[in-house]
Enzyme design. Structure first.
Site, PDB file in Angstrom:
ATOM      1  NE  ARG A 191      -6.072  -0.630  -3.353  1.00  0.00           N
ATOM      2  CZ  ARG A 191      -6.568  -1.560  -4.190  1.00  0.00           C
ATOM      3  NH1 ARG A 191      -6.756  -2.797  -3.747  1.00  0.00           N
ATOM      4  NH2 ARG A 191      -6.849  -1.269  -5.438  1.00  0.00           N
ATOM      5  CB  SER A 224      -4.966   5.619  -5.477  1.00  0.00           C
ATOM      6  OG  SER A 224      -4.988   5.321  -6.858  1.00  0.00           O
ATOM      7  CD  GLU A 236      -4.915   3.110  -1.773  1.00  0.00           C
ATOM      8  OE1 GLU A 236      -3.995   2.599  -2.427  1.00  0.00           O
ATOM      9  OE2 GLU A 236      -6.030   3.372  -2.259  1.00  0.00           O
TER      10      GLU A 236
END
Length: 342
Positions: free
Chosen positions: A167, A242, A338
């Site tokens: 990520r 998420s 995130e």
């Protein structure tokens, strides 16, 4: 060529999937990449920092953006080359990601099916190195064109140049430096696509439908069904997907946790660390379905924070911090957020 319009005090609530109230000091939508020099000149005149906006699906706005917001809305997708074992396709940065994936499948190409139904745009996908069900962008990206604001030149970067990590990418680490204009992917003819089926629910879904030899399109439909069952549609319930990264911990710590929680999902990594499921940790701590005013944790997926209506970014961030503190106290595991937090 459309006329370039720069707007002042522009509302961003409709341009972030959390539907959070915030304004951009200045805002400009770029629908034609040939106008980029004109946009950059306007940004320099403004004296404001540059902020590049894609689909707004990975963004937590806790305050107004004192910046020149460049909204990438360029459109276009094309097949560049097609050989027996590899197909090269290209899409402009403003293309919506999921429709682009469906387009590749309709053309008879595989490789992106596991990344179906992820919100956002093509240009934003490499920034986060989006991934799902065993596939990440870095597995399929061939190259991309970007404007390097630091060197003031157009550059072409391959996957290695992008410094991808979980990520993460060079674009995420230096957001003010890069403007991704278009992205190219190395895909496969559908019949010879190496399918990634390691994720259990995908196999279970295909087995339930008696599909023994799935095609990329079958895998895409399975992924869409799984995601739709667990993840709320941002158009129906505001969210950014998420919210926490799956944490990486030393193998010894993972073994200690497994001794205490034998049912805990864990995934050993090649570098010796172990990836844990953030959603499982949050659910075990009792946060699943929690709600404080209009800021809450989704009832079906503890990894997703949701805005039930009028929550502010500050309220969403405060909830996230409470969850982070609780998980660290219970499991000695740090959860990283995130989305990009402003």
């Amino acid at each position: 060529m459309s006329q370039l319009i720069v707007r002042e005090a522009f509302a961003l609530s409709a341009l972030n999937t959390f539907a959070l109230p915030a304004q951009a000091a200045q805002y400009c939508a770029l629908s034609d990449s040939s106008q980029l020099p004109e946009v950059l000149a306007a940004q320099q005149r403004s004296g404001l920092a540059l902020f590049v906006l894609g689909g707004g699906s990975n963004l937590l706005l806790t305050q107004n953006l004192d910046a020149f917001v460049l909204h990438m809305t360029t459109q276009g997708k094309r097949v560049l080359s097609q050989q027996a074992d590899v197909v090269l396709v290209e899409a402009e940065a403003g293309e919506a990601w999921h429709p682009f994936v469906l387009w590749t499948l309709s053309q008879g190409f595989g490789g992106l099916e596991n990344l179906s139904l992820i919100p956002g745009t093509v240009g934003a996908a490499p920034v986060q190195n989006i991934g799902a069900y065993g596939v990440e962008i870095n597995d399929r990206l061939h190259s991309l064109d970007a404007w390097d604001c630091q060197q003031e030149q157009l550059v072409t970067l391959n996957a290695q140049d992008c410094a991808f990590a979980y990520r993460d990418s060079c674009f995420k680490r230096e957001p003010a430096r890069w403007i991704i204009l278009r992205v190219r992917f190395a895909l496969y003819p559908a019949a010879s696509t190496p399918l990634a089926l390691e994720y259990g629910p995908i196999r279970q879904h295909l087995s339930h439908l008696d599909i023994a030899q799935p095609t990329p399109a079958d895998v895409s439909r399975a992924v869409c069904a799984i995601r739709a069952e667990k993840l709320p549609d941002p158009r129906q319930l505001a969210n950014a997907g998420s919210f926490f990264k799956n944490p990486l911990v030393p193998a010894q710590q993972a073994l200690a946790l497994l001794a205490q929680y034998p049912a805990m999902p864990s995934y050993p990594q090649a570098d010796g660390q172990t990836k844990l499921a953030a959603g499982w940790l949050i659910e075990q701590a009792g946060w699943k379905g929690y709600r404080d005013g209009d800021a809450g944790v989704h009832a079906n997926q503890a990894l997703v924070l949701v805005n039930y209506g009028s929550a502010t970014g500050a309220q969403m961030k405060a909830l996230a911090q409470r969850i982070q503190t609780d998980i660290h106290e219970r499991f000695a595991v740090a959860l990283d957020i995130e989305p990009i937090v402003i």
